[in-house]
Motif scaffolding. Structure first.
Motif, short mmCIF file in Angstrom:
data_model
loop_
_atom_site.label_atom_id
_atom_site.label_comp_id
_atom_site.label_asym_id
_atom_site.label_seq_id
_atom_site.Cartn_x
_atom_site.Cartn_y
_atom_site.Cartn_z
N THR A 1 18.09 3.13 -5.54
CA THR A 1 17.65 2.33 -6.68
C THR A 1 18.79 1.46 -7.21
O THR A 1 19.76 1.97 -7.75
CB THR A 1 17.16 3.25 -7.83
OG1 THR A 1 16.22 4.18 -7.32
CG2 THR A 1 16.54 2.41 -8.95
N ASP B 1 15.05 -6.80 -10.81
CA ASP B 1 16.37 -6.35 -11.24
C ASP B 1 17.48 -6.90 -10.36
O ASP B 1 18.55 -6.34 -10.26
CB ASP B 1 16.42 -4.83 -11.25
CG ASP B 1 16.03 -4.26 -9.89
OD1 ASP B 1 15.67 -5.05 -9.00
OD2 ASP B 1 16.11 -3.04 -9.72
N LEU C 1 16.22 -1.37 -16.74
CA LEU C 1 15.71 -1.27 -15.37
C LEU C 1 14.38 -2.00 -15.26
O LEU C 1 13.54 -1.87 -16.13
CB LEU C 1 15.43 0.19 -15.04
CG LEU C 1 16.50 1.01 -14.36
CD1 LEU C 1 15.95 2.42 -14.17
CD2 LEU C 1 16.87 0.43 -13.02
N ARG C 2 14.20 -2.73 -14.18
CA ARG C 2 12.92 -3.42 -13.96
C ARG C 2 12.34 -2.93 -12.64
O ARG C 2 12.64 -3.48 -11.58
CB ARG C 2 13.15 -4.92 -13.91
CG ARG C 2 13.84 -5.50 -15.14
CD ARG C 2 12.91 -5.50 -16.34
NE ARG C 2 11.67 -6.19 -16.02
CZ ARG C 2 11.56 -7.54 -15.95
NH1 ARG C 2 12.59 -8.31 -16.16
NH2 ARG C 2 10.40 -8.08 -15.67
N LEU C 3 11.57 -1.87 -12.72
CA LEU C 3 10.97 -1.27 -11.54
C LEU C 3 9.50 -1.01 -11.83
O LEU C 3 9.10 -0.99 -13.00
CB LEU C 3 11.62 0.09 -11.25
CG LEU C 3 13.11 0.15 -10.97
CD1 LEU C 3 13.55 1.59 -10.90
CD2 LEU C 3 13.41 -0.57 -9.67
N PRO C 4 8.71 -0.74 -10.79
CA PRO C 4 7.35 -0.29 -11.06
C PRO C 4 7.39 1.00 -11.89
O PRO C 4 8.30 1.82 -11.72
CB PRO C 4 6.77 -0.04 -9.67
CG PRO C 4 7.59 -0.91 -8.76
CD PRO C 4 8.96 -0.92 -9.37
N TYR C 5 6.42 1.17 -12.76
CA TYR C 5 6.37 2.29 -13.70
C TYR C 5 6.68 3.64 -13.06
O TYR C 5 7.50 4.41 -13.57
CB TYR C 5 4.97 2.31 -14.35
CG TYR C 5 4.72 3.50 -15.22
CD1 TYR C 5 5.09 3.47 -16.56
CD2 TYR C 5 4.13 4.65 -14.71
CE1 TYR C 5 4.88 4.58 -17.37
CE2 TYR C 5 3.93 5.76 -15.51
CZ TYR C 5 4.30 5.72 -16.85
OH TYR C 5 4.11 6.81 -17.63
N LEU D 1 7.05 -3.21 -16.60
CA LEU D 1 7.44 -2.36 -15.47
C LEU D 1 6.38 -2.43 -14.39
O LEU D 1 5.74 -1.44 -14.05
CB LEU D 1 7.67 -0.93 -15.96
CG LEU D 1 8.76 -0.82 -17.03
CD1 LEU D 1 8.87 0.61 -17.55
CD2 LEU D 1 10.11 -1.28 -16.48
N ASP D 2 6.20 -3.63 -13.84
CA ASP D 2 5.13 -3.82 -12.87
C ASP D 2 5.65 -4.34 -11.53
O ASP D 2 4.90 -4.84 -10.72
CB ASP D 2 4.06 -4.75 -13.43
CG ASP D 2 4.64 -6.05 -13.93
OD1 ASP D 2 5.86 -6.27 -13.75
OD2 ASP D 2 3.89 -6.85 -14.50
N GLY D 3 6.96 -4.27 -11.33
CA GLY D 3 7.48 -4.74 -10.04
C GLY D 3 8.99 -4.73 -10.09
O GLY D 3 9.59 -4.22 -11.03
N TYR D 4 9.61 -5.30 -9.07
CA TYR D 4 11.06 -5.35 -8.99
C TYR D 4 11.57 -6.66 -9.57
O TYR D 4 11.19 -7.72 -9.11
CB TYR D 4 11.52 -5.22 -7.55
CG TYR D 4 11.09 -3.93 -6.90
CD1 TYR D 4 11.65 -2.72 -7.30
CD2 TYR D 4 10.11 -3.92 -5.92
CE1 TYR D 4 11.25 -1.53 -6.72
CE2 TYR D 4 9.71 -2.73 -5.33
CZ TYR D 4 10.27 -1.54 -5.73
OH TYR D 4 9.87 -0.37 -5.16
N GLU E 1 8.33 4.42 -10.44
CA GLU E 1 9.72 4.57 -9.99
C GLU E 1 10.67 4.74 -11.17
O GLU E 1 11.70 5.40 -11.06
CB GLU E 1 10.13 3.35 -9.15
CG GLU E 1 9.43 3.32 -7.80
CD GLU E 1 9.94 2.19 -6.91
OE1 GLU E 1 11.16 1.95 -6.91
OE2 GLU E 1 9.11 1.57 -6.22
N VAL E 2 10.34 4.13 -12.30
CA VAL E 2 11.18 4.28 -13.49
C VAL E 2 11.26 5.75 -13.89
O VAL E 2 12.34 6.28 -14.18
CB VAL E 2 10.63 3.45 -14.67
CG1 VAL E 2 11.37 3.79 -15.96
CG2 VAL E 2 10.77 1.96 -14.38
N TRP F 1 12.61 5.38 -21.07
CA TRP F 1 13.05 4.00 -20.79
C TRP F 1 13.21 3.23 -22.10
O TRP F 1 14.21 2.54 -22.32
CB TRP F 1 12.02 3.32 -19.88
CG TRP F 1 12.38 1.91 -19.46
CD1 TRP F 1 13.02 1.54 -18.31
CD2 TRP F 1 12.10 0.69 -20.17
NE1 TRP F 1 13.17 0.17 -18.28
CE2 TRP F 1 12.62 -0.38 -19.41
CE3 TRP F 1 11.48 0.40 -21.39
CZ2 TRP F 1 12.52 -1.71 -19.81
CZ3 TRP F 1 11.39 -0.93 -21.80
CH2 TRP F 1 11.91 -1.97 -21.01
#
Lengths: 391, 391
Positions: B264, A90, B305-309, A85-88, B311-312, A21
């Motif tokens: 996603t 996006d 991307l801004r997702l929980p770790y 990267l602790d949640g949505y 999921e990334v 990432w």
């Protein structure tokens, strides 16, 4: 020792980022074009077994050395903290989560999304508020746009690009002798979205009033009401319904119907001499995370459903509930457009309707001009205006 | 006795239709406008406890009397047989099910979707075949379009409407001194779809070649190959990849990655002085029934991307596999556009790429003109042409 992640503390929080990432977002000039900010490398250029070989503090930045190729990147701590990267986080502003849902009572009349056209042109803050209203509340009513043919295109050009269709760059909404579409009659039209038989359907619609139905023309022409709120003076009153608010209400009270509507493609069509459009999409469209992202509703142009028998029956139960919910008077904001008023609304969210209106012999009759545009261009214009305000 | 359904035998099959479905499709002049075919009644106008009170044969028609309101409808038997509720037949031609998926070998060279512009203009059958190619195979290559600036807009007007964007009604693809977009450099660009940062993204793209890179300009300018197939004579060779075929291949070999990509949302963005676009949508878009309906792929304009770790990490595994699959040379059809060639392709399905090309001092260099349009208008033009052919 090489690690799969970078771990650090920033803003008092413990943060963790996978090496891939980080590398995919490396801001160095070899990875990102300094001019456009576009990425210069492809995901397939990044080594498959990428890791973080070392990291070092450098004031506000963290220097990361990647293994196995030794590439070095510098990330600002505040940027990393802002991209945890602790949640949505996006979204693009298009789902229910980024909207202000409303019932007519929430808007009346001091809180109505509206602006004067001269101010809108002169003052960036007015323009910002008006465009925000379209994105967040689904519409804005602009007053004092000169009631001249073609002005609706200038309103569209103030925030985006006209979407030309088979109806032209703009279309006239008035009674026509041989209407190809019920819009061009004096009939009442219930709440609907436009062009559901198109994919992509236009995401913004504009309606500019050049002339109202004269008083006494309306089928129930008893007068009364003062602009922009009114009952049926002359007929041709415009109604707006927040389709996202209605969808959320349906989900809360009848999740089964909501799910049926979200998963059943409905075929829509439109045919005339030069046109034959069709599209098959659900009445409620969801984001991949199951959030409301669009509504599509237009009984006039629905075509026969072709589903297995059992699904047809379930669909009609859901469809009727949804139609009844959308038709409730308490969901409909009634506006009497005066000459010069121009409504700009989100056609993926806000349904529009009109009451019937009459024609008096020798009177010129109601006349609106409309055109289509798109939300992405509107949001872009808003973002640039905000950027300029900050400077 | 009132029944919930109409049952009948037509074309040797036993058919069954719910009363509400029949009534919603009643073809009488009170229910459907004879001119436009649009529905005049709303689903909420239909009684809630609707049933079939009686049905009677009348030659080719079946006469249905509804309870409780006594409304009468006549349905033709052949129409009913053609609308049997025994499966899904409500598509609009936009999913994988209505496409002819390809690898380059399937198209080469006798089977290439192509047509001469003069014939395309003169002969409806040529036009029909060319537009069918765009819908079913994802593209058509038109030859002998006059290599004059602005002609790309005439090609678009031959089947639909230009989608104007921040790049203009048309855009020039050539080397620019201060490029806002990597397209306007001489760099190689890997397979991608255009404008993923837009919602709705344009669904059709046109690229019209006015001038090729001169021989020897290419970074690997060894010449060879004859139009339209070629290797790298002069560089700037155009590559096409069937993204639907690739998505189907991914699903067959790695269903987990396919599902990850389909659920996603990926944030895309584009920023320049006058523009700030963003959209967040999955790389593979599915219909509500889980069929491939669109691809969106463009590493250049992907944003963090801004997702929980967790999921990334899963996303990047899937993303890399997908990118590797799309980059495989055996999936890429290479075309050397000659001056006058105009590619028309489905930007929701076909990825396009180009090899790098060089610039010789004093040589005018490669020059394409492009514009965007939409599939719905193209499909409408095709449907009308087919209708006229039948007459």
């Amino acid at each position: 020792m090489t690690s799969a992640d970078l771990e650090l503390t920033a803003g008092g929080r413990r943060l963790r980022f996978p090496a891939v990432w980080l590398r995919d977002n490396c801001p160095c000039a070899a990875c990102q074009d300094p001019g456009s900010g576009q990425k210069l490398t492809d995901i397939t250029d990044i080594p498959n077994d990428l890791g973080v070989a070392a990291s070092a503090d450098a004031g506000e930045s963290v220097l990361v050395t990647f293994a196995p190729d030794g590439h070095r990147s510098a990330f600002s701590r505040s940027w990393l903290a802002g991209h945890a990267l602790d949640g949505y986080a996006d979204g693009d502003g298009r789902t229910e989560d980024d909207k202000e849902l409303w019932l007519p009572g929430d808007l009346a009349p001091s809180n109505l999304p509206q602006a004067g056209w001269p101010r809108y042109l002169d003052r960036p803050t007015t323009r910002i508020r008006a465009l925000e209203d379209v994105l967040r509340r689904g519409f804005v009513l602009l007053h004092d746009v000169p009631a001249e043919p073609g002005m609706v295109l200038e309103v569209a050009a103030s925030f985006g690009f006209v979407r030309e269709t088979n109806y032209g760059r703009l279309f006239d909404v008035r009674v026509e002798p041989e209407p190809g579409n019920l819009a061009f009659t004096s009939r009442a039209i219930r709440p609907h979205t436009d062009n559901p038989y198109r994919d992509p359907a236009p995401t913004v619609q504009l309606l500019h009033c050049l002339r109202t139905a004269v008083k006494g023309d309306g089928p129930g022409g008893t007068g009364g009401g003062s602009p922009p709120y009114a009952e049926k003076a002359g007929g041709g009153v415009t109604g707006l319904v927040d389709g996202f608010a209605a969808a959320v209400a349906l989900r809360a009270t009848d999740a089964e119907s909501f799910d049926t509507l979200a998963r059943t493609p409905v075929p829509f069509g439109y045919i005339d001499k030069e046109t034959e459009l069709r599209a098959s999409l659900p009445l409620i469209q969801l984001s991949p995370r199951g959030r409301v992202r669009g509504v599509r509703f237009n009984n006039r142009s629905a075509r026969p459903l072709r589903l297995p028998y059992a699904e047809v029956t379930a669909f009609y139960t859901a469809y009727r509930r949804w139609a009844e919910l959308l038709a409730r008077p308490e969901r409909q904001l009634n506006l009497r457009l005066a000459p010069g008023d121009c409504l700009v609304f989100d056609n993926t969210r806000v349904l529009h309707a009109r009451t019937a209106f009459g024609m008096t012999a020798g009177s010129p009759g109601r006349h609106l001009q409309g055109c289509y545009a798109d939300l992405d261009g509107l949001a872009s214009t808003l973002a640039v205006l905000r950027r300029q305000e900050k400077q």
